[in-house]
Every structure is written in structure tokens, then in C-alpha cells.
Design an enzyme around this catalytic site. Structure first.
Site, PDB file in Angstrom:
ATOM      1  N   LYS A   1       0.837  -1.201   0.000  1.00  0.00           N
ATOM      2  CA  LYS A   1       0.000   0.000   0.000  1.00  0.00           C
ATOM      3  C   LYS A   1       0.877   1.259   0.000  1.00  0.00           C
ATOM      4  O   LYS A   1       0.634   2.214  -0.724  1.00  0.00           O
ATOM      5  CB  LYS A   1      -0.873  -0.025   1.266  1.00  0.00           C
ATOM      6  CG  LYS A   1      -2.183   0.671   1.105  1.00  0.00           C
ATOM      7  CD  LYS A   1      -3.075   0.326   2.270  1.00  0.00           C
ATOM      8  CE  LYS A   1      -4.119   1.405   2.415  1.00  0.00           C
ATOM      9  NZ  LYS A   1      -4.864   1.292   3.648  1.00  0.00           N
TER      10      LYS A   1
ATOM     11  N   THR B   1     -12.726   5.205  15.042  1.00  0.00           N
ATOM     12  CA  THR B   1     -13.888   5.052  15.931  1.00  0.00           C
ATOM     13  C   THR B   1     -13.506   4.097  17.050  1.00  0.00           C
ATOM     14  O   THR B   1     -13.153   2.943  16.788  1.00  0.00           O
ATOM     15  CB  THR B   1     -15.079   4.480  15.136  1.00  0.00           C
ATOM     16  OG1 THR B   1     -15.334   5.372  14.054  1.00  0.00           O
ATOM     17  CG2 THR B   1     -16.313   4.333  16.000  1.00  0.00           C
TER      18      THR B   1
ATOM     19  N   GLU C   1     -18.249   7.305   2.928  1.00  0.00           N
ATOM     20  CA  GLU C   1     -17.586   6.815   1.725  1.00  0.00           C
ATOM     21  C   GLU C   1     -18.416   7.214   0.517  1.00  0.00           C
ATOM     22  O   GLU C   1     -19.639   7.311   0.605  1.00  0.00           O
ATOM     23  CB  GLU C   1     -17.458   5.291   1.773  1.00  0.00           C
ATOM     24  CG  GLU C   1     -16.412   4.854   2.756  1.00  0.00           C
ATOM     25  CD  GLU C   1     -16.243   3.349   2.777  1.00  0.00           C
ATOM     26  OE1 GLU C   1     -16.538   2.683   1.772  1.00  0.00           O
ATOM     27  OE2 GLU C   1     -15.794   2.842   3.816  1.00  0.00           O
TER      28      GLU C   1
ATOM     29  N   ASN D   1     -23.556   7.240  14.782  1.00  0.00           N
ATOM     30  CA  ASN D   1     -23.706   6.144  13.811  1.00  0.00           C
ATOM     31  C   ASN D   1     -24.863   5.222  14.199  1.00  0.00           C
ATOM     32  O   ASN D   1     -25.616   4.757  13.334  1.00  0.00           O
ATOM     33  CB  ASN D   1     -22.404   5.341  13.693  1.00  0.00           C
ATOM     34  CG  ASN D   1     -21.499   5.916  12.614  1.00  0.00           C
ATOM     35  OD1 ASN D   1     -21.806   6.957  12.031  1.00  0.00           O
ATOM     36  ND2 ASN D   1     -20.390   5.268  12.349  1.00  0.00           N
TER      37      ASN D   1
ATOM     38  N   PHE E   1     -31.767  10.027   5.276  1.00  0.00           N
ATOM     39  CA  PHE E   1     -31.656   8.678   5.855  1.00  0.00           C
ATOM     40  C   PHE E   1     -33.010   8.044   6.115  1.00  0.00           C
ATOM     41  O   PHE E   1     -33.209   7.341   7.102  1.00  0.00           O
ATOM     42  CB  PHE E   1     -30.778   8.701   7.125  1.00  0.00           C
ATOM     43  CG  PHE E   1     -29.338   8.473   6.782  1.00  0.00           C
ATOM     44  CD1 PHE E   1     -28.649   9.404   6.033  1.00  0.00           C
ATOM     45  CD2 PHE E   1     -28.680   7.316   7.160  1.00  0.00           C
ATOM     46  CE1 PHE E   1     -27.336   9.192   5.659  1.00  0.00           C
ATOM     47  CE2 PHE E   1     -27.367   7.082   6.796  1.00  0.00           C
ATOM     48  CZ  PHE E   1     -26.699   8.027   6.051  1.00  0.00           C
TER      49      PHE E   1
ATOM     50  N   GLY F   1     -34.920   0.089   2.132  1.00  0.00           N
ATOM     51  CA  GLY F   1     -34.210  -0.755   1.170  1.00  0.00           C
ATOM     52  C   GLY F   1     -33.857  -2.104   1.762  1.00  0.00           C
ATOM     53  O   GLY F   1     -34.542  -2.617   2.656  1.00  0.00           O
TER      54      GLY F   1
ATOM     55  N   CYS G   1     -18.901   0.604   8.748  1.00  0.00           N
ATOM     56  CA  CYS G   1     -19.171   1.412   9.955  1.00  0.00           C
ATOM     57  C   CYS G   1     -20.429   1.018  10.707  1.00  0.00           C
ATOM     58  O   CYS G   1     -20.351   0.607  11.864  1.00  0.00           O
ATOM     59  CB  CYS G   1     -19.227   2.882   9.574  1.00  0.00           C
ATOM     60  SG  CYS G   1     -17.737   3.419   8.738  1.00  0.00           S
TER      61      CYS G   1
ATOM     62  N   LYS H   1     -20.640  -2.584  12.361  1.00  0.00           N
ATOM     63  CA  LYS H   1     -19.608  -2.719  13.396  1.00  0.00           C
ATOM     64  C   LYS H   1     -19.869  -1.782  14.572  1.00  0.00           C
ATOM     65  O   LYS H   1     -19.741  -2.168  15.733  1.00  0.00           O
ATOM     66  CB  LYS H   1     -18.247  -2.402  12.740  1.00  0.00           C
ATOM     67  CG  LYS H   1     -17.109  -2.180  13.699  1.00  0.00           C
ATOM     68  CD  LYS H   1     -15.804  -2.000  12.944  1.00  0.00           C
ATOM     69  CE  LYS H   1     -15.585  -0.613  12.419  1.00  0.00           C
ATOM     70  NZ  LYS H   1     -15.083   0.369  13.381  1.00  0.00           N
TER      71      LYS H   1
END
Ligand code: UGA
Length: 443
Positions: free
Chosen positions: A35, A119, A153, A206, A247, A251, A258, A261
Site C-alpha cells: 500500500k 472510531t 464513503e 452512527n 436517511f 431498502g 461502519c 460494526k
């Protein structure tokens, strides 16, 4: 300012590019050699709109190194953005954070502010402090702060440049001054808190967003049972400012690295603290059921799944990313494979990533489960080729290119004209008029 960032995942690399663009001198530390080589050649190792351009543009102010010692030397402000993936227990794996804290401690010579960007559970700063105290020279002062990240993302740069708020959990006025200097060119409200509050803010935010999605999915299920339309219902409730219209897209459930988890972690953190967060457990149950409900819809129309050809559009957990972590598509693929369906997948970005994962050596344990799921499914580079002989097409990610359909091509390619839309992107009447059997979520 000089700034060091340890870890170049989504959060670390976007933050590094952002700070460099704002005029800071940034050194990013990455211990994965492959990387690092890519980054030193200015190649961004994952797909995120606009990031490649930003990393290339800021060659002078954005540098990369392998050594934490260099990061410690480079800057007073050291952001820690390494991964905290979920363990089988549901708790986050803090191995990388522990390792970084220990390494920083070994290299400390002067005051440094360690800033949690990953986080992490509440009280992590205290644990970092304790371990650093153990391994650092006794006369060197350091502090630990928390600056949680809220970027999404697929729209990471937009979020990072225009945050709704900047949360700074600080242990002292000195730490506060350093962090407000880092962010002095940002036009956003500053929320200055103690470190524990900042750590909780991230998990609470979250989990709340995941709860909003599970809530609207539960209401969508009621809509299906009552002949109501979830899009109308979402609009009707979302215009109440106390609820908010974002939000509320029903669906196939939330995925990504995120929400699954972090909700799990927050349930565990709460339990450890002596509180049983049942509300969040139900959020998780609804999310799991949402995927099963979609498979039931396929079975309802196809009856027998064995040997049927099922085309899937959408492999990433959301559009504009090639990230497949906890993507709803993976659970659905597993379920369809168990029923011995033949699966043909197209995704505008994730197919390439899926091929790379399939070529990784067997001992790359972090991708082993993903690799197993992707084995024995056909990966396509063309959206319509993936529908060849399909008995059913299912939509699992709302990529823009899926939103308009070439009905003639679809009809000619598909064996049976059935579309199950897990993201509510089509107009039911139009599809039915075109002769398709069409089911979506909550409509
Ligand atoms: C999420 C948060 O939104 C960010 O604020 C946070 O910084 C990030 O996690 C993180 O902790 O790093 P992200 O996972 O990138 O960001 O993606 P989201 O846009 O939040 O979407 C998550 C999932 O929810 C996706 O699978 C998406 O399809 C689903 N979703 C989202 C819905 O099903 N319905 C909606 O209305 C919105």
C-alpha cells in the site's frame, strides 16, 4: 502546521489529503508495504471520487512513510486513524491502536498530542494514556484527545471539506488550541467536549443513523402489509424538521465498514458499562431480516431457486465506492448460493476489486470470508451481459447507471422478466407497463 497521520485507510488518507489541501504539511504513516509503495507513487489504493486528484495535486505537502518514529518526529499533532475491525465477539479489535500507542511512546522525546480519529469505545483515551505512560520516558509530557470523523464513503471529500460540525474532545486548553489551529480554516461549528463525550458522540451518531434506517425499513414492511407506499410515508414524516428527511430511504438494509460494526460495538460497550441497549439489538435484527425478506420475494416469484440464473446489479455496500465490507449483497449471495442458484453479478466499481480479492493468497485471512462468498459466482464487466438468460434481476445498490433501463435489451436477454428492486429506484407502474413482474421495498 506539521501534522502526522497514522493509518491510510479511508479516514486517514482523506484526512491527510484534506489537511494538505488546507496548507498543512502532512506525513502519513502506512505499515503495509504494498500500500505504501502505491501511495508513494501517488496511486490511491481504493476508489473514492476526487481523492486521486487531491493526492496527486498535493505532492509537496502530503508525504508518506513506513515509520511511526518519523511521524512522531514530524509533528506535535499525531492523528491515529488505524482500523478497529470487529472481533467475533462484536467488540472492536484494538490491537492496532495498542500497537501504535506503544510505538509512539517508545519514540517520544517532547510533548505530543495524540488524537483519536478511528472510531473507538469510550475510555479508549484513558487506555492509550496508561499504555503510553508505561512505555515512554518518565519526564516527557503527552496528552490524548478525540476528534471523531463523520465522513461518508463515496462522498468523503464533500463531507470532509464541509462538515456539519467538528467535534473536539480535549483534555486541556493546550490540546484545544492545537486542534482549533488544525481546523482554523473550516467553516463549521466547533463542539468542544471532554474526551469521553467525543468518543460517545461517534458511536451514538452512527447508531442513531442505523436506527433511522431500520425504523424506516420496519415502516416499509408495514406499508407492504397495508398497501401504502413507503416513499410517500417517508416524505410525509421527513418534512417534520424534528425528524428530518435524510436517511429515510427504505431498502435492503444498511452495510459498510461502519454501521454494522459500530452498532455492535455500542451494544457491547453499553453492556460492559451495565446498560442493556435492547433498542439497538432490535435495530440489528431488523437489518438482518431486511435481507431475508428480499430473498423471500425472489422465492415467491421463482418458486424453485435451484439452477435458476439470478442477475445481481450492485455489489458495493452503497454507490460511488468499491467497498464491499458488510454489503447486503454478500448475505444475499450466500443465501442464494445455499439454494444452488447460478449468480451473475455486475457492479460499476466493485467487480475489479472482487477479482483482486479472488486472486489474493489463501492466507490473507482478513479477506478469506469475502473470497469464499465471491467464489463460484460469475463477475461481469457489462451491466446487460450480466442479465443473459437470467430468471430474475435484483438491484442491491442504487448506482446512477442502473436508474434508467433499456427495456428492449433486458427483455431480449432475460429468460423471465422479473425484477426485485432492493433500493426502490424504479417506477412500479412503468415497469409493469413494460411487462415486468416488479417488486420493491415498502411499495
Ligand atoms: C457512515 C456515516 O454516515 C458517516 O457519518 C460515518 O463517518 C461513517 O459511517 C463512519 O463511521 O466512518 P458510510 O458507512 O460511508 O458512512 O455510509 P452511509 O452513507 O452512512 O451508508 C451506510 C449504509 O446505510 C449503506 O449501506 C446505505 O445503503 C444505507 N442507507 C443509508 C440506507 O439503507 N438508507 C438510507 O436512507 C441511508
Amino acid at each position: 502546521m506539521n501534522i502526522s497521520i497514522i493509518g491510510t485507510g479511508y479516514v486517514g488518507l482523506v484526512t491527510g489529503a484534506l489537511f494538505a489541501e488546507k496548507g498543512h504539511n502532512v506525513l502519513c504513516i502506512e505499515n503495509n508495504k504494498k500500500k505504501l509503495e502505491k501511495l508513494q507513487k501517488r496511486e490511491v489504493p481504493f476508489y473514492e471520487p476526487g481523492l486521486q486528484e487531491l493526492v496527486t495535486k498535493n505532492t509537496q505537502r502530503l508525504k508518506f512513510s513506513e515509520k511511526i518514529s518519523e511521524g512522531v518526529k514530524h509533528a506535535q499533532a499525531i492523528f491515529v486513524a488505524v482500523g478497529t475491525p470487529a472481533l467475533a465477539t462484536g467488540e472492536p479489535d484494538m490491537t492496532y491502536i495498542e500497537h501504535v500507542a506503544t510505538e509512539i511512546a517508545h519514540n517520544l522525546k517532547d510533548y505530543r498530542l495524540i488524537i483519536e480519529k478511528s472510531t473507538v469505545p469510550v475510555h479508549t483515551s484513558e487506555k492509550i494514556h496508561a499504555i503510553m505512560k508505561r512505555f515512554s520516558p518518565p519526564d516527557v509530557h503527552f496528552e490524548v484527545a478525540s476528534n471523531p470523523e463523520f465522513l461518508r464513503e463515496g462522498q468523503a471529500l464533500e463531507d470532509a471539506f464541509n462538515p456539519d460540525r467538528i467535534v473536539l474532545g480535549v483534555p486541556s486548553t493546550k490540546a484545544q488550541k492545537i486542534l482549533t489551529d488544525v481546523y482554523k480554516d473550516f467553516d463549521a461549528p466547533f463542539i468542544i467536549t471532554n474526551v469521553n463525550s467525543a468518543e460517545i458522540i461517534k458511536h451514538a451518531a452512527n447508531s442513531f443513523l442505523a436506527m433511522k434506517i431500520s425504523y424506516i425499513n420496519a415502516v416499509a414492511n408495514i406499508c407492504e402489509l397495508s398497501n401504502a407506499n413507503i416513499k410517500e410515508v417517508a416524505e410525509g414524516i421527513g418534512l417534520d424538521k424534528r425528524i428530518g428527511k435524510h436517511f429515510l430511504n427504505a431498502g435492503v438494509g444498511y452495510g459498510g465498514s461502519c454501521f454494522p460494526k459500530d452498532v455492535d460495538a455500542f451494544v457491547n460497550i453499553s453492556r460492559d458499562l451495565g446498560y442493556d441497549f435492547k433498542l439497538l439489538e432490535e435495530v440489528q435484527n431488523i437489518n438482518r431480516d431486511q435481507k431475508k425478506r428480499l430473498v423471500k420475494k425472489i422465492k415467491k416469484h421463482l418458486w424453485v431457486i435451484k439452477n435458476k440464473v439470478i442477475a445481481i446489479w450492485g455489489l458495493s455496500f452503497k454507490p460511488n465506492t468499491d467497498d464491499m465490507r458488510e454489503a447486503p449483497a454478500l448475505d444475499i449471495i450466500k443465501e442464494l448460493k445455499r439454494s444452488q442458484a447460478k449468480i451473475q453479478i455486475f457492479d460499476p466499481k466493485a467487480i475489479q476489486k472482487a477479482r483482486e480479492i479472488l486472486e489474493l493468497p489463501a492466507d490473507e485471512s482478513h479477506t478469506a470470508a469475502l473470497k469464499e462468498t465471491l467464489m463460484e459466482v460469475e463477475l461481469y464487466d457489462n451491466q446487460y451481459k450480466a442479465t443473459e438468460n437470467a430468471d430474475c434481476l435484483i438491484i442491491l445498490t442504487e448506482w446512477d447507471e442502473f436508474k434508467t433501463l433499456n427495456f428492449e435489451v433486458l427483455k431480449q436477454k432475460m429468460n423471465q422478466h422479473i425484477i426485485i428492486d432492493g433500493r426502490n429506484i424504479y417506477n412500479s407502474q412503468e415497469l409493469e407497463k413494460q411487462g415486468f413482474i416488479y417488486e420493491s421495498v415498502g411499495r
